[in-house]
Design an enzyme around this catalytic site. Structure first.
Site, PDB file in Angstrom:
ATOM      1  N   ASN A 153       0.792  -1.226   0.000  1.00 18.53           N
ATOM      2  CA  ASN A 153       0.000   0.000   0.000  1.00 18.53           C
ATOM      3  C   ASN A 153       0.830   1.284   0.000  1.00 18.53           C
ATOM      4  O   ASN A 153       0.393   2.292  -0.538  1.00 18.53           O
ATOM      5  CB  ASN A 153      -1.005  -0.010   1.149  1.00 18.53           C
ATOM      6  N   CYS A 284      -3.497   0.305   6.755  1.00 21.61           N
ATOM      7  CA  CYS A 284      -3.569  -0.609   7.897  1.00 21.61           C
ATOM      8  C   CYS A 284      -4.281   0.005   9.095  1.00 21.61           C
ATOM      9  O   CYS A 284      -4.982  -0.678   9.832  1.00 21.61           O
ATOM     10  CB  CYS A 284      -2.163  -1.013   8.290  1.00 21.61           C
ATOM     11  N   GLU A 461       7.602   2.300  14.624  1.00 23.31           N
ATOM     12  CA  GLU A 461       8.339   2.988  13.573  1.00 23.31           C
ATOM     13  C   GLU A 461       8.240   4.487  13.829  1.00 23.31           C
ATOM     14  O   GLU A 461       7.377   4.957  14.563  1.00 23.31           O
ATOM     15  CB  GLU A 461       7.743   2.641  12.200  1.00 23.31           C
TER      16      GLU A 461
HETATM   17  P1  NAD Z   1       1.172  -9.712   3.202  1.00 26.63           P
HETATM   18  O1  NAD Z   1       1.223 -10.138   4.610  1.00 26.63           O
HETATM   19  O2  NAD Z   1       0.504 -10.588   2.214  1.00 26.63           O
HETATM   20  O3  NAD Z   1       2.640  -9.476   2.614  1.00 26.63           O
HETATM   21  C1  NAD Z   1       3.524  -8.553   3.220  1.00 26.63           C
HETATM   22  C2  NAD Z   1       4.935  -8.855   2.769  1.00 26.63           C
HETATM   23  O4  NAD Z   1       5.371 -10.070   3.378  1.00 26.63           O
HETATM   24  C3  NAD Z   1       5.112  -9.044   1.269  1.00 26.63           C
HETATM   25  O5  NAD Z   1       6.320  -8.438   0.881  1.00 26.63           O
HETATM   26  C4  NAD Z   1       5.203 -10.563   1.133  1.00 26.63           C
HETATM   27  O6  NAD Z   1       5.939 -10.980   0.003  1.00 26.63           O
HETATM   28  C5  NAD Z   1       5.926 -10.942   2.400  1.00 26.63           C
HETATM   29  N1  NAD Z   1       5.704 -12.301   2.889  1.00 26.63           N
HETATM   30  C6  NAD Z   1       4.596 -13.066   2.757  1.00 26.63           C
HETATM   31  N2  NAD Z   1       4.773 -14.239   3.410  1.00 26.63           N
HETATM   32  C7  NAD Z   1       6.005 -14.199   3.973  1.00 26.63           C
HETATM   33  C8  NAD Z   1       6.758 -15.092   4.792  1.00 26.63           C
HETATM   34  N3  NAD Z   1       6.265 -16.267   5.165  1.00 26.63           N
HETATM   35  N4  NAD Z   1       7.984 -14.718   5.205  1.00 26.63           N
HETATM   36  C9  NAD Z   1       8.486 -13.504   4.853  1.00 26.63           C
HETATM   37  N5  NAD Z   1       7.826 -12.617   4.079  1.00 26.63           N
HETATM   38  C10 NAD Z   1       6.597 -12.960   3.639  1.00 26.63           C
HETATM   39  O7  NAD Z   1       0.562  -8.253   3.274  1.00 26.63           O
HETATM   40  P2  NAD Z   1       0.031  -7.367   2.077  1.00 26.63           P
HETATM   41  O8  NAD Z   1      -1.173  -8.072   1.593  1.00 26.63           O
HETATM   42  O9  NAD Z   1       1.140  -7.034   1.143  1.00 26.63           O
HETATM   43  O10 NAD Z   1      -0.369  -6.018   2.821  1.00 26.63           O
HETATM   44  C11 NAD Z   1      -1.577  -5.849   3.437  1.00 26.63           C
HETATM   45  C12 NAD Z   1      -1.463  -6.091   4.934  1.00 26.63           C
HETATM   46  O11 NAD Z   1      -0.431  -5.301   5.478  1.00 26.63           O
HETATM   47  C13 NAD Z   1      -2.731  -5.679   5.664  1.00 26.63           C
HETATM   48  O12 NAD Z   1      -3.042  -6.614   6.656  1.00 26.63           O
HETATM   49  C14 NAD Z   1      -2.340  -4.356   6.292  1.00 26.63           C
HETATM   50  O13 NAD Z   1      -3.112  -4.004   7.399  1.00 26.63           O
HETATM   51  C15 NAD Z   1      -0.913  -4.570   6.614  1.00 26.63           C
HETATM   52  N6  NAD Z   1      -0.210  -3.293   6.740  1.00 26.63           N
HETATM   53  C16 NAD Z   1       0.233  -2.888   7.977  1.00 26.63           C
HETATM   54  C17 NAD Z   1       0.865  -1.663   8.132  1.00 26.63           C
HETATM   55  C18 NAD Z   1       1.339  -1.184   9.486  1.00 26.63           C
HETATM   56  O14 NAD Z   1       2.188  -0.309   9.525  1.00 26.63           O
HETATM   57  N7  NAD Z   1       0.848  -1.701  10.577  1.00 26.63           N
HETATM   58  C19 NAD Z   1       1.066  -0.845   7.019  1.00 26.63           C
HETATM   59  C20 NAD Z   1       0.621  -1.288   5.780  1.00 26.63           C
HETATM   60  C21 NAD Z   1      -0.009  -2.516   5.653  1.00 26.63           C
END
Ligand code: NAD
Length: 487
Positions: A153, A284, A461
């Site tokens: 995002n 998020c 962060e």
């Molecule tokens: P996701 O969990 O599918 O993927 C996030 C990242 O993790 C990607 O780069 C992915 O390739 C990697 N990944 C996936 N499985 C992994 C593993 N087993 N080991 C290591 N890396 C792995 O998330 P998304 O769909 O890209 O993003 C949406 C989610 O992120 C939502 O739940 C959102 O709320 C959250 N988010 C949180 C924040 C925050 O600051 N709290 C900010 C933005 C998004």
């Protein structure tokens, strides 16, 4: 292709390709057009990225924090000078409207470089601890090689929010962007080199959920900072725990936003729309459970409906567009299935809920959607949708709304709209959240800590708090006399 980078990865100061890695397309979410074709990192690329980071970190850690900070501040200036170009890239990468990216993406990344570059000279100092004769002092030492893993995002912001504190503390970073948005982080790596960062300190490699674990499990990696979903967070934390690595987890949420009957209703509607529709709902910390006091509910919904239906949906590169598509087809299908569940479980659809007219068929557009009469047990009130779907729930008592707001596994954020100052602070005190907003929503300047409680993660962060998560303390005890022993 419109946004093809010179190669997939950026390691040791240069672009590098390994065509043996699985090929994947970067798709513009507004049209479905393939704008770049990249390769996921092979084990050889991962080794190279971590080895170069490990080697570069040794000399970097010896530099004065002021000298390190100077480079980051230069990177901030370059990002600001290139804001238009970077914002257009961010729009292509994510589908977010240029109207947003031009004010929120490279600029917030630049803020992180400027803030951490600026505080470096003082924030890494240790303490002198008098012990009556003897004394001790503490030093802040870097962790070594840190891995950053990003969500789709805010690709440029995440790359900078993780990179800036990591670098200023004397670490090196290997960053893996989301496979959905691979482009922005490569530009950040390029800019850091242009600003004078020694090569190897900020490497970017591409890949997906198969690549991430190879980084997390690598023995030369000492810290992992993930921005992603709760299920991914659990997997990454578990893998990191196997090696007792440091972790920061920025995960998902289902945050409450509470509108009391004394609130400025226009302001509360603005806050609710920011909390659900910005970045097409893919934020998020969104306040997706909007609790509205029964006394103002009808007025709130009528005005909200009119303002929501006036949102300009369209081509993200058009300056007039206020809402673009979501990231991909799978995400849109997921959001539509939540909308179906909302209807089936008895929520009242106020507006939206469908694919808009007059948008490209291959784009991943969805109407901004508002449900009313949502109850706590409905699926749409419990699960993170990550799309432009606002759930309005009724309440009439303060104690009741606090209990209901807190009845969630998540705890990323929360907010309140009220003119009663004491009540605002009571809510801030009682709502279980890492960040809480009073009479606004989703503002996250770099000066303030950001992160979650409960299942939304841990670590912070931004702000000086991030320094604690990218460094550790070494304590040195200094004896001023003879060493005594009872033997
Ligand atoms: P996701 O969990 O599918 O993927 C996030 C990242 O993790 C990607 O780069 C992915 O390739 C990697 N990944 C996936 N499985 C992994 C593993 N087993 N080991 C290591 N890396 C792995 O998330 P998304 O769909 O890209 O993003 C949406 C989610 O992120 C939502 O739940 C959102 O709320 C959250 N988010 C949180 C924040 C925050 O600051 N709290 C900010 C933005 C998004």
């Amino acid at each position: 292709m419109r946004a093809q980078p010179p190669a997939s990865h950026f390691i040791d100061g240069e672009y590098i390709e390994d065509p043996a890695g699985a090929a994947f397309d970067c798709v513009y979410p507004a049209t479905g057009e393939v704008i770049a074709r990249l390769h996921a990192a092979t084990p050889a690329i991962i080794e190279r990225a971590i080895a170069s980071a490990k080697a570069a970190q040794v000399e970097w850690a010896k530099m004065s924090p002021t000298a390190r900070g100077r480079i980051l501040k230069r990177a901030a200036d370059i990002m600001r000078a290139k804001n238009r170009e970077l914002s257009e890239l961010e729009t292509l990468d994510t589908g977010k409207p240029i109207q947003e990216t031009i004010v929120a993406d490279p600029t917030s990344g630049a803020d992180a470089f400027e803030f951490f570059g600026g505080v470096a000279a003082a924030a890494l100092n240790g303490e002198h601890i008098p012990l009556g004769g003897d004394w001790a002092y503490t030093k802040r030492i870097p962790l070594g090689v840190c891995v950053g893993i990003g969500a789709w995002n805010y690709p440029q912001q995440i790359a900078c929010w993780k990179g800036a504190p990591a670098l200023i503390c004397g670490n090196a970073m290997v960053f893996k962007p989301s496979e959905n948005t691979p482009l922005g982080a490569l530009k950040i790596a390029e800019i850091l080199i242009e600003a004078g960062l020694p090569k190897g300190l900020y490497n970017v490699i591409q890949g997906d959920r198969a690549t991430g674990p190879q980084l997390v499990n690598h023995p030369d990696v000492n810290k992992v900072s993930l921005t992603g979903s709760v299920p991914t967070g659990r997997k990454v934390a578990e893998a990191a725990a196997g090696h007792l690595k440091h972790v920061t987890m920025e995960l998902g949420g289902k945050s409450p936003l509470i509108v009391f009957d004394d609130a400025d209703i226009d302001s509360a509607i603005s806050g609710s729309m920011l909390a659900n529709f910005y970045s097409t709902g893919q934020v998020c910390s969104n306040g997706t459970r909007v609790f509205v006091h029964k006394a103002v509910k009808d007025e709130f919904l009528a005005r909200l409906k009119a303002r929501t239906e006036a949102i300009v949906i369209g081509e993200p590169m058009d300056e007039a567009t206020q809402m673009g598509p979501v990231i991909n087809r799978a995400q849109r299908e997921k959001i539509l299935s939540y909308i179906d569940k909302g209807k089936a479980e008895g929520a009242r659809l106020i507006t939206g809920g469908a694919i808009p007219n007059d948008v490209p068929a291959e784009g991943n557009y969805i109407q901004p959607t508002v449900f009313a009469d949502v109850t706590d047990d409905m699926t749409i009130a419990r699960e993170e949708i990550f799309g432009p779907v606002m759930c309005v729930l009724d309440f009439d008592g303060e104690e009741d709304v606090v209990a209901r707001a807190n009845a969630s596994e998540f705890g990323l954020a929360g907010g309140v709209f009220t003119k009663d100052i004491a009540r605002a602070h009571r809510m801030a005190d009682q709502i279980e959240a890492g960040t809480f907003w009073i009479n606004t929503y989703n503002l996250c300047p770099v000066e303030i800590p950001f992160g979650g409680v409960k299942q939304s993660g841990f670590g912070r962060e931004n702000s000086l708090a991030a320094i604690n998560h990218y460094s550790e303390l070494k304590t040195v005890y200094v004896a001023m006399g003879k060493c005594e022993a009872p033997y």
